[in-house]
Design an enzyme around this catalytic site. Structure first.
Site, mmCIF file in Angstrom:
data_model
loop_
_atom_site.group_PDB
_atom_site.id
_atom_site.type_symbol
_atom_site.label_atom_id
_atom_site.label_comp_id
_atom_site.label_asym_id
_atom_site.label_seq_id
_atom_site.Cartn_x
_atom_site.Cartn_y
_atom_site.Cartn_z
ATOM 1 N N ALA A 179 0.824 -1.212 0.000
ATOM 2 C CA ALA A 179 0.000 0.000 0.000
ATOM 3 C C ALA A 179 0.858 1.263 0.000
ATOM 4 O O ALA A 179 2.014 1.246 0.415
ATOM 5 C CB ALA A 179 -0.901 0.007 1.224
ATOM 6 N N GLY A 182 -0.085 -5.477 0.014
ATOM 7 C CA GLY A 182 -0.844 -5.392 -1.232
ATOM 8 C C GLY A 182 -0.074 -5.955 -2.418
ATOM 9 O O GLY A 182 -0.673 -6.499 -3.353
#
Ligand code: NAI
Length: 675
Positions: free
Chosen positions: A60, A99
């Site tokens: 992220a 992520g």
């Protein structure tokens, strides 16, 4: 953001968002669009996704933390990759974290380089992987392995990932793209992780939680991670992901994840020095000198040796030098026995060490750190001598815990080169480094101390000059109030418990027992002014003599001591104090709120650059629980008006030594926070 390159009928999509290919909104948008267009393009048969630079992706974009999510969401991007009708291959080098790994889990095949690291570290900031990580990982690796990865937050190696089925193949970095293209051209089957089943006995989860109770402790995130993985065994991917999102939302709204994120950003902020000229450059440190091979000198040297920087260590007596050097070797060897380093690394580090009794040998060092006894006259003598030996431009640092750096600097002809480098014990382990900025410390010298500190793995924080700097100064009022509370009716274990209940590793009296109750006592062993003096006179020097404020058995297990209680009672009688019932609330206010007040004074006086630096000091130097963010963050969560009214409630009991911080009062009145 996404580079596209055609290799015949295979399209290579490269995440291009240096330095870590964070998956910010622009990248998500571009990746989504690229996948959609490749899926629709009849000339394209397969997709390869890679990262530019040092790694695949660290996950992220942290600048988006705490802000409302912007579309497209990562879970949707990952889902779109997975539903692609053409094979998608992710080729990982460096790291695929958070992520980044979730994107890889959306692909149909994964390959990685031998040095790649794959992990889902969200738990470390009080969150869970929220882009399907908790749903796809257990489907791919099995529930146990997924729990280990998600709840620990620690990355796994490529080798381990292969063993777990997380990746399909290990490929050298030079061949990574070629192999990915070969795999793409053989049009492997589209294997969607969402279509796999994650199976587990329902009691696996409770057993896992029980086994890891120590790590999970009072934290919210690990439990939520376990819940989410459990959902993967019970629900479809879509429903499981809804559950994952709900659990994540709860964590995001909670104080713990805010505290953990604060800790993360506070550490980064601490690296920045206010009011430094923009062109300030750190000096090169090629050789370090250390004066004193005692407790601190040895540990300090190890930091540099481990980082490959040669050290010259100087003592006054051969036996002290030998003792210090052999302790360093023993510490390294203990790490090797535990498998943390290799024996070659032990020898490598020790070969960089030059032990000597010759003070003049410090003349070749770029940085000299003094770690002799805590005595101003001795330190002045040493700095005056060092001034005559050190080469021009060499930095002269002191590891003093309390003494005035400006007074030490004044005995040299180069006060600009003098700085404090306050390491914490054990110096080879503790991460905190207080870099003490003297009135005349040159900006480049300050910058160098910070830079070299980070290079050897420390978390440096700038402090101004005052008694005890940031951390130890805050211990002073805490100790003074704790000692008063003993006289008024509390016992050591009651006071310590308030601290351990908050999540600190130990309270003030456990700390004395660990450090040595007798520190400073031997200079004048006839003193009987305090309870502490009386304990020392009875040989109650702490853990090392198996008795101090507490009694200890051979395994260092602690029990409250009847003798200590008797000693305390005698002092109560002497002070004419009738013991009264003391509440935990009073202990909290008088020991912990007073620390917050002292921190506010430290800010007011400009000793700390910013409130979050004080949190970093306590997180890395004193074991303040990370999920409580540090003393300033903690005070904010309680509300500064509550801190002030607590302190006012006990102001009479706290005695004339207590000085209220005007800044704290002001902020409380204005309903402000520290961080
Ligand atoms: P220590 O007593 O273990 O070691 C001091 C060493 O300095 C001894 O080996 C002594 O032989 C040597 N020494 C004395 N005079 C010398 C000279 N003229 N030249 C060369 N070596 C000389 O003391 P420790 O605990 O290592 O403390 C050193 C400094 O570090 C003190 O200023 C202390 O306040 C500070 N410090 C100590 C911490 C601790 O937890 N022990 C934590 C942080 C700072």
């Amino acid at each position: 953001m996404i580079d596209k390159k055609l290799h015949g009928d295979v399209v290579e999509l490269t995440l291009d968002n240096p330095p870590v290919n964070a998956l910010g909104v622009e990248v998500r948008r571009a990746l989504m669009a690229a996948v959609v267009s490749a899926d629709a393009d009849p000339d394209i048969k397969a997709i390869v996704i890679r990262g530019v630079g040092k790694m695949f992706s660290a996950g992220a974009d942290i600048s988006e933390f705490g802000k409302p999510p912007v579309s497209p969401w990562l879970p949707d991007v990952v889902a779109r990759i997975e539903t692609c009708s053409k094979p998608v291959i992710v080729a990982i080098h460096g790291t695929a974290l958070g992520g980044g790994l979730e994107v890889a889990l959306g692909a149909h095949h994964r390959i990685a380089t031998p040095d790649a690291k794959l992990g889902l570290p969200e738990v470390k900031i009080g969150l869970l992987p929220g882009a399907g990580g908790t749903q796809r990982l257990p489907r791919l690796t099995g529930v146990e392995a997924a729990l280990n990865i998600i709840v620990s937050g620690d990355p796994v190696s490529a080798e381990k990932a292969l063993e777990l089925g997380l990746i399909d193949k290990i490929v050298s970095e030079d061949d990574l793209l070629e192999e990915a293209l070969v795999l793409a051209r053989t049009t492997p089957p589209v294997r969607r992780v969402s279509e796999l089943k994650a199976c587990a006995d329902p009691d696996v989860f409770a057993k896992f939680a029980e086994r890891n109770a120590g790590i999970i402790g009072r934290l919210d995130a690990p439990g939520a991670c376990i819940e989410a993985v459990k959902a993967a065994t019970e629900l479809s991917l879509a429903d499981g992901q809804t559950r994952e999102t709900e659990l994540l939302a709860k964590l995001v709204a909670g104080t713990q994840s805010t505290a953990l994120r604060h800790a993360f950003f506070a550490e980064r902020a601490a690296a920045k020095i206010n009011d430094l000229p923009a062109d300030t450059k750190p000096r090169a440190i090629r050789r370090v000198g250390v004066l004193g091979a005692g407790t601190m000198g040895g540990g300090i040297s190890m930091n540099f040796l481990s980082a490959g920087i040669p050290v010259t260590i100087v003592e006054t007596k051969q036996d002290a030098l030998d003792r210090g050097v052999s302790l360093m070797r023993r510490n390294y060897e203990a790490s090797a026995t535990k498998g943390r380093i290799t024996s070659a690394q032990v020898e490598g580090a020790m070969s960089l060490l030059t032990p000597t009794l010759d003070f003049e040998a410090l003349g070749t060092c770029d940085l000299v750190i003094e770690a002799v006894y805590e005595n101003m006259d001795l330190k002045k003598q040493i700095f005056a001598r060092l001034d005559g030996i050190a080469k021009p431009g060499a930095i002269l640092a002191s590891n003093t815990s309390y003494l005035d750096i400006d007074e030490i600097a004044a005995v040299t002809s180069r006060p600009g080169e003098v700085v404090g480098m306050h390491f914490f014990s054990p110096a080879n382990v503790m991460k905190l480094l207080e870099v003490v900025r003297g009135a005349k410390t040159d900006p480049a010298v300050l910058q160098t101390a910070m830079t070299v500190g980070r290079k050897v793995g420390k978390v440096p924080v700038v402090s101004g000059v005052c008694y005890g700097f940031i951390g130890n100064r805050m211990l002073e009022p805490r100790q003074a109030q704790a000692d008063m509370l003993l006289l008024e009716g509390a016992l050591p274990h009651q006071i310590d418990k308030v601290h351990t209940d908050l999540g600190m590793p130990m309270g003030p009296y456990q700390m004395w027992d660990l450090a040595g109750v007798d520190i400073g006592w031997h200079r004048d062993p006839n003193r009987t002014d305090t309870i502490k003096d009386a304990l020392c006179a009875q040989g109650r020097w702490g853990q090392k003599t198996q008795k101090g404020y507490y009694d200890y058995d051979e395994k260092r297990r602690r029990t409250p001591s009847a003798i200590t209680e008797e000693t305390i009672n005698a002092y109560r009688a002497k002070a004419n104090k009738t013991p009264r019932e003391i509440s935990d609330e009073e202990i909290t206010v008088r020991t912990l709120y007073t620390m917050v007040n002292e921190a506010a004074l430290i800010l007011e006086e400009g000793i700390a650059q910013r409130a979050s630096d004080i949190d970093v000091v306590w997180l890395y130097g004193y074991g303040w629980p990370r999920h409580r963010g540090g003393p300033m963050f903690w005070a904010d969560t309680l509300g500064l008006d509550a801190i002030v009214s607590g302190l006012e409630r006990y102001a009479d009991a706290m005695g004339p030594g207590f000085k209220f911080s005007e800044l704290l009062r002001q902020k409380a009145r204005a309903n402000e926070t520290f961080v």
